[in-house]
Design a protein around this motif. Structure first.
Motif, PDB file in Angstrom:
ATOM      1  N   SER A 127       0.812  -1.216   0.000  1.00 21.44           N
ATOM      2  CA  SER A 127       0.000   0.000   0.000  1.00 21.44           C
ATOM      3  C   SER A 127       0.850   1.273   0.000  1.00 21.44           C
ATOM      4  O   SER A 127       0.323   2.360  -0.213  1.00 21.44           O
ATOM      5  CB  SER A 127      -0.943   0.003   1.201  1.00 21.44           C
ATOM      6  N   ARG A 152      -6.676 -10.572  -3.022  1.00 26.68           N
ATOM      7  CA  ARG A 152      -6.465  -9.850  -1.761  1.00 26.68           C
ATOM      8  C   ARG A 152      -5.766  -8.521  -2.032  1.00 26.68           C
ATOM      9  O   ARG A 152      -6.160  -7.483  -1.481  1.00 26.68           O
ATOM     10  CB  ARG A 152      -5.641 -10.704  -0.800  1.00 26.68           C
ATOM     11  N   GLU A 154      -5.745  -6.863  -4.889  1.00 25.63           N
ATOM     12  CA  GLU A 154      -6.682  -6.027  -5.654  1.00 25.63           C
ATOM     13  C   GLU A 154      -7.731  -5.401  -4.746  1.00 25.63           C
ATOM     14  O   GLU A 154      -8.069  -4.224  -4.894  1.00 25.63           O
ATOM     15  CB  GLU A 154      -7.358  -6.869  -6.731  1.00 25.63           C
ATOM     16  N   SER A 155      -8.243  -6.163  -3.783  1.00 25.75           N
ATOM     17  CA  SER A 155      -9.275  -5.640  -2.882  1.00 25.75           C
ATOM     18  C   SER A 155      -8.745  -4.488  -2.031  1.00 25.75           C
ATOM     19  O   SER A 155      -9.518  -3.672  -1.543  1.00 25.75           O
ATOM     20  CB  SER A 155      -9.830  -6.751  -1.987  1.00 25.75           C
ATOM     21  N   LEU A 156      -7.426  -4.441  -1.853  1.00 25.74           N
ATOM     22  CA  LEU A 156      -6.800  -3.365  -1.083  1.00 25.74           C
ATOM     23  C   LEU A 156      -6.275  -2.249  -1.988  1.00 25.74           C
ATOM     24  O   LEU A 156      -5.556  -1.358  -1.532  1.00 25.74           O
ATOM     25  CB  LEU A 156      -5.662  -3.942  -0.237  1.00 25.74           C
ATOM     26  N   HIS A 157      -6.629  -2.334  -3.289  1.00 33.76           N
ATOM     27  CA  HIS A 157      -6.236  -1.329  -4.290  1.00 33.76           C
ATOM     28  C   HIS A 157      -4.718  -1.217  -4.442  1.00 33.76           C
ATOM     29  O   HIS A 157      -4.181  -0.124  -4.626  1.00 33.76           O
ATOM     30  CB  HIS A 157      -6.858   0.030  -3.976  1.00 33.76           C
ATOM     31  N   ILE A 158      -4.044  -2.359  -4.345  1.00 34.16           N
ATOM     32  CA  ILE A 158      -2.594  -2.417  -4.539  1.00 34.16           C
ATOM     33  C   ILE A 158      -2.339  -2.759  -5.999  1.00 34.16           C
ATOM     34  O   ILE A 158      -2.868  -3.736  -6.522  1.00 34.16           O
ATOM     35  CB  ILE A 158      -1.956  -3.451  -3.590  1.00 34.16           C
ATOM     36  N   ARG A 159      -1.548  -1.937  -6.644  1.00 30.67           N
ATOM     37  CA  ARG A 159      -1.273  -2.091  -8.077  1.00 30.67           C
ATOM     38  C   ARG A 159      -0.292  -3.236  -8.325  1.00 30.67           C
ATOM     39  O   ARG A 159       0.849  -3.205  -7.849  1.00 30.67           O
ATOM     40  CB  ARG A 159      -0.696  -0.782  -8.600  1.00 30.67           C
TER      41      ARG A 159
END
Length: 179
Positions: A127, A152, A154-159
């Protein structure tokens, strides 16, 4: 940062390879061992691991533990002493402070992160970086497990920048037509 689904999929080796390739293009590169539970980067270079990332995250501003590795053209920050709670060290703003500081001296900061599944560490690191490269062992893991780990992130908006296939063995690959 370089991560994977589980331990032993080649994260540290992949991180070292990426850092070395970037350095060969004339870039200033630092490799950080972000796996404070099971560090291994220091072992690639026979470096002591008595100081490093965990010290900085705990409040020590001295980066004297950064080691130059001339034969690879990179610098290395070992993980440092094993903390009681690595995730707790990663929840504060110290990692962001460190990355900002290192970006002033280096063109690329490569972090060998812990695995995604079962730990909060990799998502906490992911993150705070520009992106994550995901290492996948070619013959030893189910695609569904990889999908869960990537989900997991993607759900945390990690590229996720991409996936690197590790430990590929041609003789174990199933390719048609006898090739």
């Amino acid at each position: 940062s370089i991560t994977s689904t589980r331990p032993g999929e080649g994260k540290s080796t992949t991180a070292l390879a990426i850092a070395t390739m970037l350095a060969r293009t004339g870039r200033r590169v630092i490799l950080i061992d972000g796996d404070m539970r099971s560090p291994s980067v220091h072992g690639h270079f026979d470096l002591p691991n008595d100081r490093g990332l965990s010290d900085f995250l705990a409040g020590n501003d001295d980066l004297g533990s950064v080691q130059q590795i001339p034969e690879f053209g990179i610098s290395v920050l070992p993980s440092g002493p094993l903390p009681l709670n690595a995730a707790e060290l990663l929840t504060g703003d110290r990692l962001s402070v460190l990355l900002d500081r290192l970006r002033g001296s280096f063109d690329h900061v490569v972090i060998a992160s812990p695995p995604v599944m079962g730990l909060a560490d990799a998502p906490l690191i992911g993150s705070r970086v520009d992106g994550v490269v995901f290492a996948v062992e070619s013959h030893g893991i189910k695609a569904s497990t990889v999908r869960v780990a990537l989900g997991r992130l993607e759900s945390l908006h990690i590229r996720v920048l991409g996936i690197v296939l590790t430990m590929f063995e041609q003789k174990r690959a199933h390719v048609g037509y006898g090739y």
